[in-house]
Enzyme design. Structure first.
Site, mmCIF file in Angstrom:
data_model
loop_
_atom_site.group_PDB
_atom_site.id
_atom_site.type_symbol
_atom_site.label_atom_id
_atom_site.label_comp_id
_atom_site.label_asym_id
_atom_site.label_seq_id
_atom_site.Cartn_x
_atom_site.Cartn_y
_atom_site.Cartn_z
ATOM 1 N N LYS A 129 -5.943 -20.039 -15.747
ATOM 2 C CA LYS A 129 -5.208 -20.842 -14.769
ATOM 3 C C LYS A 129 -4.242 -19.911 -14.032
ATOM 4 C CE LYS A 129 -5.145 -24.882 -14.274
ATOM 5 N NZ LYS A 129 -5.992 -25.720 -13.370
ATOM 6 N N ASP A 175 -6.690 -26.488 -17.384
ATOM 7 C CA ASP A 175 -5.615 -27.487 -17.299
ATOM 8 C C ASP A 175 -4.760 -27.463 -18.558
ATOM 9 O OD1 ASP A 175 -4.522 -29.827 -15.690
ATOM 10 O OD2 ASP A 175 -4.938 -30.813 -17.617
ATOM 11 N N PHE A 228 9.101 15.407 7.862
ATOM 12 C CA PHE A 228 7.659 15.438 7.639
ATOM 13 C C PHE A 228 7.050 16.441 8.604
ATOM 14 C CE2 PHE A 228 3.274 13.545 7.897
ATOM 15 C CZ PHE A 228 2.914 13.874 6.595
ATOM 16 N N ARG A 248 13.917 11.788 10.206
ATOM 17 C CA ARG A 248 13.255 10.514 10.457
ATOM 18 C C ARG A 248 13.819 9.447 9.530
ATOM 19 N NH1 ARG A 248 7.334 10.337 7.397
ATOM 20 N NH2 ARG A 248 8.085 10.994 5.347
ATOM 21 N N ASN A 264 4.486 3.124 3.737
ATOM 22 C CA ASN A 264 5.421 3.794 4.637
ATOM 23 C C ASN A 264 5.711 2.859 5.813
ATOM 24 O OD1 ASN A 264 6.950 5.601 6.100
ATOM 25 N ND2 ASN A 264 5.582 7.330 5.729
ATOM 26 N N HIS A 307 6.890 2.484 8.952
ATOM 27 C CA HIS A 307 7.176 3.419 10.041
ATOM 28 C C HIS A 307 8.212 2.861 11.023
ATOM 29 C CE1 HIS A 307 3.871 5.848 8.636
ATOM 30 N NE2 HIS A 307 3.030 4.843 8.759
#
Length: 286
Positions: A12, A58, A152, A169, A238, A240
């Site tokens: 379930k 159930d 980077f 950045r 990431n 951006h």
């Protein structure tokens, strides 16, 4: 050619549960989403429709609600262990129970007033078998951002590369982290807060040359500060942020106005582990 039944399980999924603990005028609140999956000697129901070994899903749902009333919910790892052991102990045809819980936080505003906290979702996964127990804790959708101290450059290029190198950045991600415990006995609340704190500390203090480097730093920090954890897996999208070109308006943009990108996005995934960690009892992943 022979056709055979492979690995299978059933259960379930996503039983939503809110448990109010009434202690006089001061109330407590647990808000969870519980998924149960059972596996074992279940070939008959697949091959011939014989349901004599099938506990209805159930019933699993009802067990979650009944246990919440009789035992409370408490820490998600502890509640998952309680449920998993119950299904394996009471159903002889079941050899493995997997219980996954998402726990949603609420901030107290008064004795019986609360505000939903949406900064992350706490997770827990427990596997109970006749051979042992495995506990995996974690969190997801934990959005963090560094407005600088991220670069980077020096990456591989080919004829399709258009991305410029950068020495400054925004680095942002929505952390999905899961960590496997060395045992099924821990102070779950303390352990969770310790791991979360280590993740945050590493993200804040790591000068990043790549999101991969940040991932390893975050995973290493958790293992350094949490001796009860065997390994950690992280998935870091990431998120951006693109500098807006304002030259058409005769405006400079010295790293102040950005477009927050949606998709596509880079996805960085990795595992950091202790070299002497025992093997996992069951597969687990973010």
């Amino acid at each position: 050619m022979a056709i055979v039944l492979g690995d299978n399980r059933y259960g379930k999924a996503e039983t939503r549960l809110v448990r109010v603990t009434r202690d006089g005028d001061s109330h407590g609140l647990a808000d969870v989403n519980v998924s149960v999956a059972l596996s074992g000697d279940l070939a008959a129901t697949h091959l011939s429709g014989d349901n004599s070994g099938v506990l209805p899903t159930d019933t699993m749902k009802n067990t979650v609600y009944a246990f919440a009333r009789s035992h409370g919910v408490g820490e998600p790892e502890a509640f998952a262990l309680l449920l998993g052991r119950h299904f394996v102990d009471t159903q002889p045809q079941i050899t493995r129970a997997r219980v996954r819980i998402e726990s949603y936080g609420w901030e107290r505003l008064g004795p019986h007033s609360f505000r939903r906290k949406g900064d992350y979702v706490r997770t827990a996964q427990v596997d109970v078998t006749g051979d042992g127990v495995q506990v995996v804790s974690g969190l997801k959708d934990f959005v963090v951002l560094n407005s600088t101290d991220s670069e980077f450059h020096g990456f591989a290029t080919d004829r399709y590369t258009t991305l410029p190198e950068t020495t400054d950045r925004i680095l942002a991600t929505a952390v999905d982290a899961r960590w496997r415990h060395l045992s099924d006995a821990a102070d779950w609340a303390e352990s969770f807060e310790g791991a979360k704190g280590a993740l945050v500390n590493a993200f804040v203090t790591t000068y990043s040359y790549a999101l991969q480097q940040t991932l390893y730093s975050m995973g290493s920090r958790v293992l350094e500060h949490c001796p009860e954890i065997a390994e950690i897996r992280l998935a870091l999208p990431n998120k951006h942020h693109y500098l807006v070109d304002l030259s058409a308006f005769d405006l400079e943009n010295p790293g102040e106005v950005f477009i927050a990108g949606d998709r596509p996005y880079g996805l960085i995934e990795g595992t950091v582990t202790r070299d002497d960690a025992p093997p996992a009892l069951a597969e687990w992943h973010p």
